[in-house]
Motif scaffolding. Structure first.
Motif, PDB file in Angstrom:
ATOM      1  N   PRO A  35       0.922  -1.178  -0.095  1.00  0.00           N
ATOM      2  CA  PRO A  35      -0.001  -0.013  -0.031  1.00  0.00           C
ATOM      3  C   PRO A  35       0.606   1.050   0.039  1.00  0.00           C
ATOM      4  CG  PRO A  35       0.053  -0.976   1.966  1.00  0.00           C
ATOM      5  CD  PRO A  35       0.787  -1.895   1.047  1.00  0.00           C
ATOM      6  N   PRO A  36       0.520   2.334  -0.839  1.00  0.00           N
ATOM      7  CA  PRO A  36       1.133   3.546  -0.966  1.00  0.00           C
ATOM      8  C   PRO A  36       0.932   4.462   0.220  1.00  0.00           C
ATOM      9  CG  PRO A  36      -0.770   3.717  -2.112  1.00  0.00           C
ATOM     10  CD  PRO A  36      -0.748   2.099  -1.677  1.00  0.00           C
ATOM     11  N   ARG A  37       1.639   5.417   0.486  1.00  0.00           N
ATOM     12  CA  ARG A  37       1.732   6.405   1.613  1.00  0.00           C
ATOM     13  C   ARG A  37       1.328   6.080   2.910  1.00  0.00           C
ATOM     14  NH1 ARG A  37      -1.680  11.115  -2.160  1.00  0.00           N
ATOM     15  NH2 ARG A  37      -0.247  10.907  -3.924  1.00  0.00           N
ATOM     16  N   HIS A  89     -10.046  -3.272   9.228  1.00  0.00           N
ATOM     17  CA  HIS A  89     -10.464  -2.393   8.199  1.00  0.00           C
ATOM     18  C   HIS A  89     -10.466  -3.212   6.856  1.00  0.00           C
ATOM     19  CE1 HIS A  89     -11.373   1.383   6.354  1.00  0.00           C
ATOM     20  NE2 HIS A  89     -10.493   0.967   5.735  1.00  0.00           N
ATOM     21  N   VAL A  90     -11.415  -3.154   5.872  1.00  0.00           N
ATOM     22  CA  VAL A  90     -11.364  -3.655   4.605  1.00  0.00           C
ATOM     23  C   VAL A  90     -11.256  -2.582   3.728  1.00  0.00           C
ATOM     24  CG1 VAL A  90     -12.364  -5.248   3.117  1.00  0.00           C
ATOM     25  CG2 VAL A  90     -12.769  -5.609   5.441  1.00  0.00           C
ATOM     26  N   ALA A  91     -10.121  -2.486   2.797  1.00  0.00           N
ATOM     27  CA  ALA A  91     -10.125  -1.632   1.753  1.00  0.00           C
ATOM     28  C   ALA A  91     -11.108  -1.924   0.520  1.00  0.00           C
ATOM     29  CB  ALA A  91      -8.564  -1.669   1.223  1.00  0.00           C
ATOM     30  N   ALA A  92     -12.421  -2.104   0.975  1.00  0.00           N
ATOM     31  CA  ALA A  92     -13.299  -2.172  -0.043  1.00  0.00           C
ATOM     32  C   ALA A  92     -14.617  -1.859   0.577  1.00  0.00           C
ATOM     33  CB  ALA A  92     -13.243  -3.600  -0.711  1.00  0.00           C
ATOM     34  N   ALA A  93     -15.519  -1.674  -0.563  1.00  0.00           N
ATOM     35  CA  ALA A  93     -16.916  -1.552   0.171  1.00  0.00           C
ATOM     36  C   ALA A  93     -17.818  -2.864   0.611  1.00  0.00           C
ATOM     37  CB  ALA A  93     -17.883  -0.919  -0.762  1.00  0.00           C
ATOM     38  N   GLY A  94     -17.527  -3.944  -0.180  1.00  0.00           N
ATOM     39  CA  GLY A  94     -17.949  -5.272   0.308  1.00  0.00           C
ATOM     40  C   GLY A  94     -17.002  -5.829   1.333  1.00  0.00           C
ATOM     41  N   VAL A  95     -17.743  -6.728   2.199  1.00  0.00           N
ATOM     42  CA  VAL A  95     -16.927  -7.122   3.257  1.00  0.00           C
ATOM     43  C   VAL A  95     -17.066  -8.611   3.621  1.00  0.00           C
ATOM     44  CG1 VAL A  95     -16.715  -5.149   4.792  1.00  0.00           C
ATOM     45  CG2 VAL A  95     -18.602  -6.439   5.161  1.00  0.00           C
ATOM     46  N   ASP A  96     -17.936  -9.216   2.460  1.00  0.00           N
ATOM     47  CA  ASP A  96     -18.240 -10.565   2.537  1.00  0.00           C
ATOM     48  C   ASP A  96     -17.032 -11.655   2.836  1.00  0.00           C
ATOM     49  OD1 ASP A  96     -18.150 -11.562  -0.507  1.00  0.00           O
ATOM     50  OD2 ASP A  96     -18.873  -9.274  -0.115  1.00  0.00           O
ATOM     51  N   PRO A  97     -15.870 -11.400   2.234  1.00  0.00           N
ATOM     52  CA  PRO A  97     -14.886 -12.241   2.478  1.00  0.00           C
ATOM     53  C   PRO A  97     -14.533 -12.474   3.909  1.00  0.00           C
ATOM     54  CG  PRO A  97     -14.429 -11.057   0.938  1.00  0.00           C
ATOM     55  CD  PRO A  97     -15.361 -10.374   1.486  1.00  0.00           C
ATOM     56  N   VAL A  98     -14.960 -11.562   5.025  1.00  0.00           N
ATOM     57  CA  VAL A  98     -14.519 -11.707   6.251  1.00  0.00           C
ATOM     58  C   VAL A  98     -15.712 -11.824   7.186  1.00  0.00           C
ATOM     59  CG1 VAL A  98     -12.368 -10.216   5.918  1.00  0.00           C
ATOM     60  CG2 VAL A  98     -14.523  -9.290   6.801  1.00  0.00           C
ATOM     61  N   LEU A  99     -17.010 -12.008   6.729  1.00  0.00           N
ATOM     62  CA  LEU A  99     -18.003 -12.244   7.434  1.00  0.00           C
ATOM     63  C   LEU A  99     -18.231 -13.567   7.796  1.00  0.00           C
ATOM     64  CD1 LEU A  99     -20.316  -9.460   6.333  1.00  0.00           C
ATOM     65  CD2 LEU A  99     -19.297  -9.620   8.397  1.00  0.00           C
ATOM     66  N   PHE A 100     -17.205 -14.258   8.507  1.00  0.00           N
ATOM     67  CA  PHE A 100     -17.554 -15.585   9.019  1.00  0.00           C
ATOM     68  C   PHE A 100     -17.904 -15.353  10.543  1.00  0.00           C
ATOM     69  CE2 PHE A 100     -13.173 -14.154   9.198  1.00  0.00           C
ATOM     70  CZ  PHE A 100     -12.694 -14.367  10.667  1.00  0.00           C
ATOM     71  N   PRO A 101     -18.544 -16.600  11.021  1.00  0.00           N
ATOM     72  CA  PRO A 101     -19.328 -16.664  12.160  1.00  0.00           C
ATOM     73  C   PRO A 101     -18.459 -16.142  13.419  1.00  0.00           C
ATOM     74  CG  PRO A 101     -19.750 -18.532  11.063  1.00  0.00           C
ATOM     75  CD  PRO A 101     -18.760 -18.116  10.182  1.00  0.00           C
ATOM     76  N   GLU A 102     -17.191 -16.527  13.253  1.00  0.00           N
ATOM     77  CA  GLU A 102     -16.268 -16.079  14.513  1.00  0.00           C
ATOM     78  C   GLU A 102     -16.122 -14.692  14.597  1.00  0.00           C
ATOM     79  OE1 GLU A 102     -15.313 -20.343  13.461  1.00  0.00           O
ATOM     80  OE2 GLU A 102     -15.589 -18.296  12.430  1.00  0.00           O
ATOM     81  N   LEU A 103     -15.986 -14.048  13.436  1.00  0.00           N
ATOM     82  CA  LEU A 103     -15.786 -12.720  13.451  1.00  0.00           C
ATOM     83  C   LEU A 103     -16.996 -11.825  13.971  1.00  0.00           C
ATOM     84  CD1 LEU A 103     -14.091 -10.243  12.984  1.00  0.00           C
ATOM     85  CD2 LEU A 103     -14.519 -10.179  10.370  1.00  0.00           C
ATOM     86  N   VAL A 311      -5.956   4.186   1.088  1.00  0.00           N
ATOM     87  CA  VAL A 311      -5.206   4.353   2.319  1.00  0.00           C
ATOM     88  C   VAL A 311      -5.496   5.832   3.059  1.00  0.00           C
ATOM     89  CG1 VAL A 311      -2.646   4.646   2.944  1.00  0.00           C
ATOM     90  CG2 VAL A 311      -3.148   2.891   1.124  1.00  0.00           C
ATOM     91  N   GLU A 312      -5.639   6.744   2.397  1.00  0.00           N
ATOM     92  CA  GLU A 312      -6.261   7.834   2.836  1.00  0.00           C
ATOM     93  C   GLU A 312      -7.428   7.624   3.662  1.00  0.00           C
ATOM     94  OE1 GLU A 312      -6.837  10.601  -0.147  1.00  0.00           O
ATOM     95  OE2 GLU A 312      -4.668  10.721  -0.939  1.00  0.00           O
ATOM     96  N   VAL A 313      -8.236   6.853   3.484  1.00  0.00           N
ATOM     97  CA  VAL A 313      -9.715   6.595   4.215  1.00  0.00           C
ATOM     98  C   VAL A 313      -9.110   5.743   5.421  1.00  0.00           C
ATOM     99  CG1 VAL A 313     -11.567   5.055   4.212  1.00  0.00           C
ATOM    100  CG2 VAL A 313     -11.149   6.741   2.217  1.00  0.00           C
ATOM    101  N   PHE A 314      -8.249   4.715   5.303  1.00  0.00           N
ATOM    102  CA  PHE A 314      -7.694   3.849   6.266  1.00  0.00           C
ATOM    103  C   PHE A 314      -7.082   4.958   7.312  1.00  0.00           C
ATOM    104  CE2 PHE A 314      -4.418   1.607   8.633  1.00  0.00           C
ATOM    105  CZ  PHE A 314      -5.241   0.649   9.401  1.00  0.00           C
ATOM    106  N   ALA A 315      -6.322   5.800   6.820  1.00  0.00           N
ATOM    107  CA  ALA A 315      -5.732   6.734   7.787  1.00  0.00           C
ATOM    108  C   ALA A 315      -6.163   7.522   8.476  1.00  0.00           C
ATOM    109  CB  ALA A 315      -4.303   7.375   6.897  1.00  0.00           C
ATOM    110  N   ASP A 316      -7.319   8.041   7.963  1.00  0.00           N
ATOM    111  CA  ASP A 316      -8.231   8.730   8.584  1.00  0.00           C
ATOM    112  C   ASP A 316      -8.985   8.082   9.933  1.00  0.00           C
ATOM    113  OD1 ASP A 316      -9.975  11.211   8.943  1.00  0.00           O
ATOM    114  OD2 ASP A 316     -11.531   9.667   8.695  1.00  0.00           O
ATOM    115  N   ASN A 317      -9.294   6.794   9.416  1.00  0.00           N
ATOM    116  CA  ASN A 317      -9.779   6.107  10.609  1.00  0.00           C
ATOM    117  C   ASN A 317      -8.826   5.532  11.391  1.00  0.00           C
ATOM    118  OD1 ASN A 317     -12.647   5.591  10.642  1.00  0.00           O
ATOM    119  ND2 ASN A 317     -12.829   3.818   9.535  1.00  0.00           N
ATOM    120  N   PHE A 318      -7.755   5.368  11.280  1.00  0.00           N
ATOM    121  CA  PHE A 318      -6.607   4.902  12.256  1.00  0.00           C
ATOM    122  C   PHE A 318      -6.134   6.120  13.177  1.00  0.00           C
ATOM    123  CE2 PHE A 318      -2.202   4.350  13.396  1.00  0.00           C
ATOM    124  CZ  PHE A 318      -2.075   2.885  13.777  1.00  0.00           C
TER     125      PHE A 318
END
Length: 343
Positions: A35-37, A89-103, A311-318
């Motif tokens: 990831p840049p920056r 934090h997921v770098a996408a709008a869709g989060v289905d790859p991580v919506l498993f029961p344990e999470l 990365v800018e979106v994540f940096a703001d949330n971080f």
């Protein structure tokens, strides 16, 4: 062999930068690209960069995870290693790859990158609809053949379009299509009258009821247990003869074999597909060569500079996370997306 840990250098499985021992530990799942920056984040956290093979070890003792490789589903396999994880934090709008029961059942907060792709995807959908209505693919093929073949094209002004998915991306699509004169209806979990973007929102339970009235159907709904496979044989059979289907949401929203059958028997005039049940699209898929079908490689939101913006979106949330302020784009893990009006 365990990965070597070297300050700011590539290791067998992951890289770290070492700062103060009281700093939060952030794991970044890189994928094929770094990831840049990331400099400002590296200045305030111990960052472990990793790929899937090093994720289990990198997660031990980590406080947060940045899934820059947003298509990866590796987190589920190494979840037991997430012994201190508080935020993903997921770098996408869709989060289905991580919506498993344990999470879903954990106290870990999940956020996404909502807002980055709204405008670009809306532009892309408009381009796809224009390409279908104006028969651009055939024009390009005739040009390659050196053939002068006059045809008539269709108007999109006045055409009826159903946008299935009323989140921010769906709303941006609705505004774009209304601006060129299309008659837009939305479809979400609940019905709504006098919506500022859609005019009218129909409930998704009534999908088959409203499909026969539409010239274009745009799928952009999040992938959930309720939406998976919603465009099945019954849905395609209900569509208006000569209608066209556009999918920029998730490939699993549609039954590919049912779509192929509807295209082959002539019920649908065409389709524009940017997402597929299996990606990359297999070489032997009939979608590659069916007349009236446009295939693109999951790129509808990927504008020049999109990686920097993620990365800018994540940096703001971080920064918010570090200072105890409310995070943006918190996903309702039971719904599978960030709740908003009309969704």
């Amino acid at each position: 062999m365990a990965p070597r840990i070297v300050d700011n250098h590539t290791t067998d499985s992951y890289r770290v930068n070492v700062i103060g021992t009281n700093s939060p530990v952030l794991v970044v799942l890189e994928g094929d690209q770094h990831p840049p920056r990331m400099g400002p984040i590296e200045a305030s956290a111990l960052v472990r960069y990793t790929r899937e093979d090093g994720l289990a070890e990198a997660l031990r003792g980590a406080d947060a995870l940045f899934l820059y490789d947003f298509q990866s589903s590796a987190l589920r396999d190494v979840w037991s290693s997430a012994d201190r994880l508080r935020w993903v934090h997921v770098a996408a709008a869709g989060v289905d790859p991580v919506l498993f029961p344990e999470l879903r059942e954990s106290q870990v907060v999940l956020t996404n990158s909502r807002g980055v792709f709204d405008g670009p995807i809306a532009e892309y959908v408009l381009g796809l609809i224009l390409a279908l209505a104006k028969d651009f693919a055939h024009t390009i093929e005739l040009q390659r053949q050196g053939r002068w073949l006059h045809r008539e094209s269709e108007r999109i002004a006045g055409a009826r379009v159903l946008v299935v998915g009323t989140g921010p991306i769906g709303r941006a699509i609705a505004r774009m299509l209304r601006a060129v004169g299309m008659q837009v209806t939305g479809m979400g979990r609940r019905s709504q009258a006098d919506d500022p973007d859609f005019g009218t929102v129909r409930p998704s339970a009534e999908l088959v009821r409203w499909l026969p009235e539409m010239d274009y159907v745009v799928a952009v709904a999040p992938l959930t247990e309720q939406t998976k496979g919603m465009f099945d044989e019954a849905a395609f059979a209900a569509m208006k003869p000569g209608a066209r289907f556009v999918n920029v949401g998730r490939g699993a929203l549609m039954d590919t074999s049912a779509l192929v059958a509807a295209l082959r028997d002539g019920r649908l005039a065409g389709a524009a597909l940017d997402v597929f049940e299996t990606e990359p699209l297999p070489d032997d898929s009939p979608l590659w060569n069916l007349p009236g079908v446009l295939v693109s490689p999951h790129m509808s939101g990927d504008f020049v500079g999109w990686r920097d913006t993620l990365v800018e979106v994540f940096a703001d949330n971080f920064q918010r996370w570090q200072t105890g302020r409310p995070l943006r784009n918190v996903v309702d893990k039971q719904l599978g997306y960030v709740p908003s009006r009309g969704v």
